[in-house]
Design a protein around this motif. Sequence first.
Motif, PDB file in Angstrom:
ATOM      1  N   GLU A 133       0.854  -1.191   0.000  1.00  0.00           N
ATOM      2  CA  GLU A 133       0.000   0.000   0.000  1.00  0.00           C
ATOM      3  C   GLU A 133       0.885   1.234   0.000  1.00  0.00           C
ATOM      4  N   PHE A 134       0.548   2.201  -0.857  1.00  0.00           N
ATOM      5  CA  PHE A 134       1.308   3.453  -0.887  1.00  0.00           C
ATOM      6  C   PHE A 134       0.441   4.559  -1.461  1.00  0.00           C
ATOM      7  N   SER A 135       0.908   5.807  -1.344  1.00  0.00           N
ATOM      8  CA  SER A 135       0.171   6.961  -1.850  1.00  0.00           C
ATOM      9  C   SER A 135       0.988   7.686  -2.906  1.00  0.00           C
ATOM     10  N   VAL A 136       0.274   8.279  -3.870  1.00  0.00           N
ATOM     11  CA  VAL A 136       0.913   9.080  -4.919  1.00  0.00           C
ATOM     12  C   VAL A 136      -0.085  10.170  -5.304  1.00  0.00           C
ATOM     13  N   LEU A 137       0.422  11.320  -5.740  1.00  0.00           N
ATOM     14  CA  LEU A 137      -0.483  12.386  -6.158  1.00  0.00           C
ATOM     15  C   LEU A 137      -1.214  11.977  -7.434  1.00  0.00           C
ATOM     16  N   GLN A 138      -2.500  12.352  -7.519  1.00  0.00           N
ATOM     17  CA  GLN A 138      -3.277  12.032  -8.721  1.00  0.00           C
ATOM     18  C   GLN A 138      -2.618  12.598  -9.975  1.00  0.00           C
ATOM     19  N   SER A 139      -2.097  13.821  -9.891  1.00  0.00           N
ATOM     20  CA  SER A 139      -1.476  14.457 -11.052  1.00  0.00           C
ATOM     21  C   SER A 139      -0.238  13.688 -11.504  1.00  0.00           C
ATOM     22  N   GLN A 140       0.515  13.135 -10.549  1.00  0.00           N
ATOM     23  CA  GLN A 140       1.707  12.357 -10.908  1.00  0.00           C
ATOM     24  C   GLN A 140       1.327  11.052 -11.606  1.00  0.00           C
ATOM     25  N   LEU A 141       0.304  10.382 -11.076  1.00  0.00           N
ATOM     26  CA  LEU A 141      -0.108   9.116 -11.668  1.00  0.00           C
ATOM     27  C   LEU A 141      -0.687   9.338 -13.063  1.00  0.00           C
ATOM     28  N   LYS A 142      -1.469  10.402 -13.211  1.00  0.00           N
ATOM     29  CA  LYS A 142      -2.044  10.717 -14.531  1.00  0.00           C
ATOM     30  C   LYS A 142      -0.935  11.017 -15.536  1.00  0.00           C
ATOM     31  N   ARG A 143       0.091  11.731 -15.090  1.00  0.00           N
ATOM     32  CA  ARG A 143       1.207  12.062 -15.992  1.00  0.00           C
ATOM     33  C   ARG A 143       1.934  10.792 -16.445  1.00  0.00           C
ATOM     34  N   LEU A 144       2.160   9.866 -15.520  1.00  0.00           N
ATOM     35  CA  LEU A 144       2.791   8.599 -15.887  1.00  0.00           C
ATOM     36  C   LEU A 144       2.002   7.892 -16.984  1.00  0.00           C
ATOM     37  N   ILE A 145       0.687   7.826 -16.797  1.00  0.00           N
ATOM     38  CA  ILE A 145      -0.154   7.109 -17.761  1.00  0.00           C
ATOM     39  C   ILE A 145      -0.203   7.850 -19.088  1.00  0.00           C
ATOM     40  N   ASP A 146      -0.379   9.178 -19.038  1.00  0.00           N
ATOM     41  CA  ASP A 146      -0.440   9.966 -20.271  1.00  0.00           C
ATOM     42  C   ASP A 146       0.830   9.811 -21.100  1.00  0.00           C
TER      43      ASP A 146
ATOM     44  N   LEU B 132     -10.306   8.973 -14.272  1.00  0.00           N
ATOM     45  CA  LEU B 132     -10.740   9.438 -12.951  1.00  0.00           C
ATOM     46  C   LEU B 132     -10.020  10.707 -12.510  1.00  0.00           C
ATOM     47  N   PHE B 133      -8.821  10.936 -13.064  1.00  0.00           N
ATOM     48  CA  PHE B 133      -7.978  11.994 -12.519  1.00  0.00           C
ATOM     49  C   PHE B 133      -7.999  13.231 -13.402  1.00  0.00           C
ATOM     50  N   SER B 134      -8.001  14.385 -12.747  1.00  0.00           N
ATOM     51  CA  SER B 134      -7.752  15.622 -13.480  1.00  0.00           C
ATOM     52  C   SER B 134      -6.264  15.938 -13.313  1.00  0.00           C
ATOM     53  N   GLY B 135      -5.662  16.481 -14.366  1.00  0.00           N
ATOM     54  CA  GLY B 135      -4.209  16.634 -14.394  1.00  0.00           C
ATOM     55  C   GLY B 135      -3.646  17.567 -13.348  1.00  0.00           C
TER      56      GLY B 135
ATOM     57  N   ALA C  49      -4.865  17.911 -10.235  1.00  0.00           N
ATOM     58  CA  ALA C  49      -5.312  17.537  -8.885  1.00  0.00           C
ATOM     59  C   ALA C  49      -4.110  17.240  -7.993  1.00  0.00           C
ATOM     60  N   ASP C  50      -4.037  17.937  -6.870  1.00  0.00           N
ATOM     61  CA  ASP C  50      -2.957  17.692  -5.922  1.00  0.00           C
ATOM     62  C   ASP C  50      -3.381  16.728  -4.821  1.00  0.00           C
ATOM     63  N   ASP C  51      -4.585  16.145  -4.967  1.00  0.00           N
ATOM     64  CA  ASP C  51      -5.044  15.173  -3.983  1.00  0.00           C
ATOM     65  C   ASP C  51      -4.280  13.871  -4.171  1.00  0.00           C
ATOM     66  N   ALA C  52      -4.078  13.180  -3.069  1.00  0.00           N
ATOM     67  CA  ALA C  52      -3.385  11.894  -3.132  1.00  0.00           C
ATOM     68  C   ALA C  52      -4.371  10.795  -3.484  1.00  0.00           C
ATOM     69  N   VAL C  53      -3.877   9.754  -4.102  1.00  0.00           N
ATOM     70  CA  VAL C  53      -4.658   8.541  -4.330  1.00  0.00           C
ATOM     71  C   VAL C  53      -3.920   7.400  -3.643  1.00  0.00           C
ATOM     72  N   LYS C  54      -4.677   6.598  -2.923  1.00  0.00           N
ATOM     73  CA  LYS C  54      -4.079   5.457  -2.217  1.00  0.00           C
ATOM     74  C   LYS C  54      -4.120   4.244  -3.143  1.00  0.00           C
TER      75      LYS C  54
END
Length: 369
Positions: free
Chosen positions: A127-140, A207-210, A212-217
């Motif tokens: 289990e870990f956390s990452v910012l939504q914007s970071q995860l979206k950038r990886l996928i994009d 699900l993510f907006s680019g 967003a500084d919210d974390a996703v677990k």
Amino acid sequence: MKFVISREDLIKPLTLVAGVVERRQTLPVLSNILIVVDGNQLSLTGTDLEVELVGRVTLSEPAESGEITVPARKLMDICKTMPDDAQITLQLEEDKIILKSGRSRFSLTTLPASDFPSVEESPQNLEFSVLQSQLKRLIDRTSIAMAQQDVRYYLNGMLFEIQKGVLRAVATDGHRLAMCETGADVSVEELRQVIIPRKGVMELNRLFSGDADDAVKIVMSSNHVRAVTDNFTFTSKLVDGKFPDYQQVIPKDSNREMLAEREPLKQVLSRTAILSNEKYRGVRLIVENDLLQVHANNPEQEEAEESLFVKYDSEALEIGFNVSYLLDVLSVTASTNVKISFADANSSILIEEVAENADCLYVVMPMRL
């Protein structure tokens, strides 16, 4: 079951959840979404047995608890055509769901909530956390290289590598490879690898907006990955397979480097591509003495020639590529300049951004023209 909700509050989670539902289903209940009202909490669930998405909304008015499944597409289409400021009432009457708004009234068939499948729970082990914007950038940045319907099923998805402090995404279709990494709050010592299927990757990205500084677990088990935010819980099965050793594919001895402005290069390739063969999309690159020439032709005997000033001081080189692969890379990168490293006319090239902390790289195989 009965509740009142504004169209504005309902439409986003409903659209995302309905997006998971496949149009053609062997089981009728899989064409439905599960609606559950518990106190003032409304949850909507859609699944295709590989991917499951739960959207949550807090109701502002008192509601009657209950659960039922309703046709996903019909409910979504009805809500989309309502006025923006509409208030929607949904009420279960016997085996029908009644939707009322203003002078509109709709009656939809239902299936019991007990028929709705849920993703099997398996013990979590990371289990870990990452910012939504970071995860979206990886996928994009990496999803352009995912395979589609390849017989090598493990390529029809994205590899996520997790190790201490780093989350890395890798995708390849056998002709090109994309890799990007970001910092993450991961304390695991040993390297972990999981492959998320293509549909799971695309639905997760929606699900993510680019910004967003919210974390996703992120919660991982042996055969599932789960992403949890305040409003959604996303679950996907993992691909059971071994991803190829991508490090072997990344060129290590490409000693001829070309520096080019990304946007002018993209425009040159886009124009040349118009007259390339529609099936093979091949273009020929000739680079020498700070000049790049791009040539294309097609079976109709039409030809395109473009040239662009670049930085290049190695020996002359002529090499062919599928122009779509090059344009895909230039479309997802953001730096002003890009560096393209060549070895010879028969070897893959390495494309990187010219920027501080550049953390993405792309490999493209040449083609014979």
